[in-house]
Design an enzyme around this catalytic site. Structure first.
Site, PDB file in Angstrom:
ATOM      1  N   HIS A  17       0.838  -1.209   0.000  1.00 36.78           N
ATOM      2  CA  HIS A  17       0.000   0.000   0.000  1.00 36.78           C
ATOM      3  C   HIS A  17       0.871   1.256   0.000  1.00 36.78           C
ATOM      4  O   HIS A  17       0.588   2.234  -0.691  1.00 36.78           O
ATOM      5  CB  HIS A  17      -0.886   0.056   1.251  1.00 36.78           C
ATOM      6  CG  HIS A  17      -1.892  -1.043   1.371  1.00 36.78           C
ATOM      7  ND1 HIS A  17      -2.092  -1.754   2.543  1.00 36.78           N
ATOM      8  CD2 HIS A  17      -2.766  -1.558   0.478  1.00 36.78           C
ATOM      9  CE1 HIS A  17      -3.061  -2.641   2.361  1.00 36.78           C
ATOM     10  NE2 HIS A  17      -3.479  -2.554   1.122  1.00 36.78           N
ATOM     11  N   LYS A  41     -16.342  -7.229   5.298  1.00 38.56           N
ATOM     12  CA  LYS A  41     -15.441  -8.328   5.667  1.00 38.56           C
ATOM     13  C   LYS A  41     -15.006  -8.138   7.100  1.00 38.56           C
ATOM     14  O   LYS A  41     -15.051  -7.018   7.621  1.00 38.56           O
ATOM     15  CB  LYS A  41     -14.243  -8.410   4.697  1.00 38.56           C
ATOM     16  CG  LYS A  41     -13.427  -7.144   4.488  1.00 38.56           C
ATOM     17  CD  LYS A  41     -12.355  -7.378   3.409  1.00 38.56           C
ATOM     18  CE  LYS A  41     -11.654  -6.077   3.040  1.00 38.56           C
ATOM     19  NZ  LYS A  41     -10.722  -6.192   1.931  1.00 38.56           N
ATOM     20  N   ARG A  90      -2.409  -5.799  -8.363  1.00 34.44           N
ATOM     21  CA  ARG A  90      -1.479  -6.941  -8.335  1.00 34.44           C
ATOM     22  C   ARG A  90      -1.826  -7.862  -9.490  1.00 34.44           C
ATOM     23  O   ARG A  90      -3.000  -7.997  -9.851  1.00 34.44           O
ATOM     24  CB  ARG A  90      -1.579  -7.677  -6.998  1.00 34.44           C
ATOM     25  CG  ARG A  90      -0.912  -6.928  -5.865  1.00 34.44           C
ATOM     26  CD  ARG A  90      -1.438  -7.367  -4.533  1.00 34.44           C
ATOM     27  NE  ARG A  90      -2.860  -7.048  -4.412  1.00 34.44           N
ATOM     28  CZ  ARG A  90      -3.598  -7.290  -3.351  1.00 34.44           C
ATOM     29  NH1 ARG A  90      -3.054  -7.872  -2.307  1.00 34.44           N
ATOM     30  NH2 ARG A  90      -4.874  -6.964  -3.314  1.00 34.44           N
ATOM     31  N   SER A 128      -3.080  -7.805   2.890  1.00 35.98           N
ATOM     32  CA  SER A 128      -3.339  -7.684   4.332  1.00 35.98           C
ATOM     33  C   SER A 128      -3.820  -9.024   4.889  1.00 35.98           C
ATOM     34  O   SER A 128      -3.486  -9.402   6.018  1.00 35.98           O
ATOM     35  CB  SER A 128      -4.390  -6.599   4.602  1.00 35.98           C
ATOM     36  OG  SER A 128      -3.937  -5.353   4.168  1.00 35.98           O
TER      37      SER A 128
HETATM   38  P1  ADP Z   1      -9.880  -3.020  -0.544  1.00 39.77           P
HETATM   39  O1  ADP Z   1     -10.666  -3.725   0.506  1.00 39.77           O
HETATM   40  O2  ADP Z   1     -10.488  -1.752  -1.007  1.00 39.77           O
HETATM   41  O3  ADP Z   1      -9.397  -3.878  -1.675  1.00 39.77           O
HETATM   42  P2  ADP Z   1      -7.183  -3.012   0.524  1.00 39.77           P
HETATM   43  O4  ADP Z   1      -6.787  -2.331   1.770  1.00 39.77           O
HETATM   44  O5  ADP Z   1      -7.067  -4.487   0.490  1.00 39.77           O
HETATM   45  O6  ADP Z   1      -8.641  -2.476   0.254  1.00 39.77           O
HETATM   46  O7  ADP Z   1      -6.361  -2.424  -0.706  1.00 39.77           O
HETATM   47  C1  ADP Z   1      -6.403  -1.065  -1.040  1.00 39.77           C
HETATM   48  C2  ADP Z   1      -5.802  -0.867  -2.413  1.00 39.77           C
HETATM   49  O8  ADP Z   1      -4.416  -1.219  -2.414  1.00 39.77           O
HETATM   50  C3  ADP Z   1      -6.420  -1.725  -3.525  1.00 39.77           C
HETATM   51  O9  ADP Z   1      -6.382  -0.985  -4.731  1.00 39.77           O
HETATM   52  C4  ADP Z   1      -5.503  -2.921  -3.609  1.00 39.77           C
HETATM   53  O10 ADP Z   1      -5.546  -3.532  -4.871  1.00 39.77           O
HETATM   54  C5  ADP Z   1      -4.159  -2.225  -3.371  1.00 39.77           C
HETATM   55  N1  ADP Z   1      -3.161  -3.153  -2.844  1.00 39.77           N
HETATM   56  C6  ADP Z   1      -3.322  -4.086  -1.899  1.00 39.77           C
HETATM   57  N2  ADP Z   1      -2.157  -4.754  -1.673  1.00 39.77           N
HETATM   58  C7  ADP Z   1      -1.254  -4.230  -2.543  1.00 39.77           C
HETATM   59  C8  ADP Z   1       0.119  -4.500  -2.839  1.00 39.77           C
HETATM   60  N3  ADP Z   1       0.781  -5.482  -2.212  1.00 39.77           N
HETATM   61  N4  ADP Z   1       0.751  -3.755  -3.776  1.00 39.77           N
HETATM   62  C9  ADP Z   1       0.061  -2.780  -4.424  1.00 39.77           C
HETATM   63  N5  ADP Z   1      -1.238  -2.477  -4.213  1.00 39.77           N
HETATM   64  C10 ADP Z   1      -1.892  -3.180  -3.279  1.00 39.77           C
END
Ligand code: ADP
Length: 161
Positions: A17, A41, A90, A128
């Protein structure tokens, strides 16, 4: 002035992130990281904890602010006056879902542009969800998250905090 919203759950923020946040902060004049309060979730961290962990993680970026939000992401983006929504992609997991959401958002807010940044190679497999699974096993986390996030995960899983 260009302003973008980077929305997500961030439960908790990972180095993947932060890579997207850093790169977006150099593309736009101002970046707001929006932390979605109650996604459908199960979450490990409360909204206050997720905001605090993210705020500390981006403290060195002067043009980045962290804000919690509820409701539709496009509504929040509009209320900020943002021109773009940023998402990280990803290779294996994100494309279809992002594409679907992008088409829906385009219907709801045709003036808002979606900017997808490709996840860097070293963070392609970092999520995460996976992070929480390994954190439970008391593994070394410094490759995946900043030190204060590793400490918060340890407290959750190993000292009941
Ligand atoms: P959501 O529940 O909205 O998917 P996340 O917190 O899981 O929220 O992810 C927020 C954003 O960051 C999303 O666009 C996700 O694709 C991106 N993201 C998550 N992990 C990574 C990573 N390892 N590298 C780059 N972007 C990521």
């Amino acid at each position: 002035m260009t302003l973008a919203l980077y929305p997500g759950t961030f439960d908790p923020v990972t180095n993947g992130h932060l890579d997207i946040a850093n790169r977006s902060a150099s593309l736009f004049d101002q970046l707001i990281i929006g932390i979605y309060q109650s996604p459908p979730k199960r979450l490990l961290f409360t909204i206050e904890e997720r905001v605090d962990l993210m705020t500390r993680a981006v403290a060195s970026l002067p043009n980045v602010q962290v804000r919690p939000y509820t409701g539709l992401t496009v509504t929040f983006a509009r209320s900020l006056g943002a021109q773009a929504i940023v998402r990280g992609l990803r290779m294996s997991s994100d494309f279809e879902r992002e594409f679907e959401m992008a088409l829906m958002n385009k219907k709801l807010a045709p003036d808002l542009e979606l900017v997808c940044l490709m996840a860097s190679l070293e963070f392609q497999f970092l999520s995460s969800t996976l992070l929480k699974e390994v954190a439970e096993l008391d593994t070394e986390l410094k490759e995946f998250v900043p030190p204060h996030v590793a400490a918060a995960l340890r407290r959750k899983f190993h000292t009941g905090g």
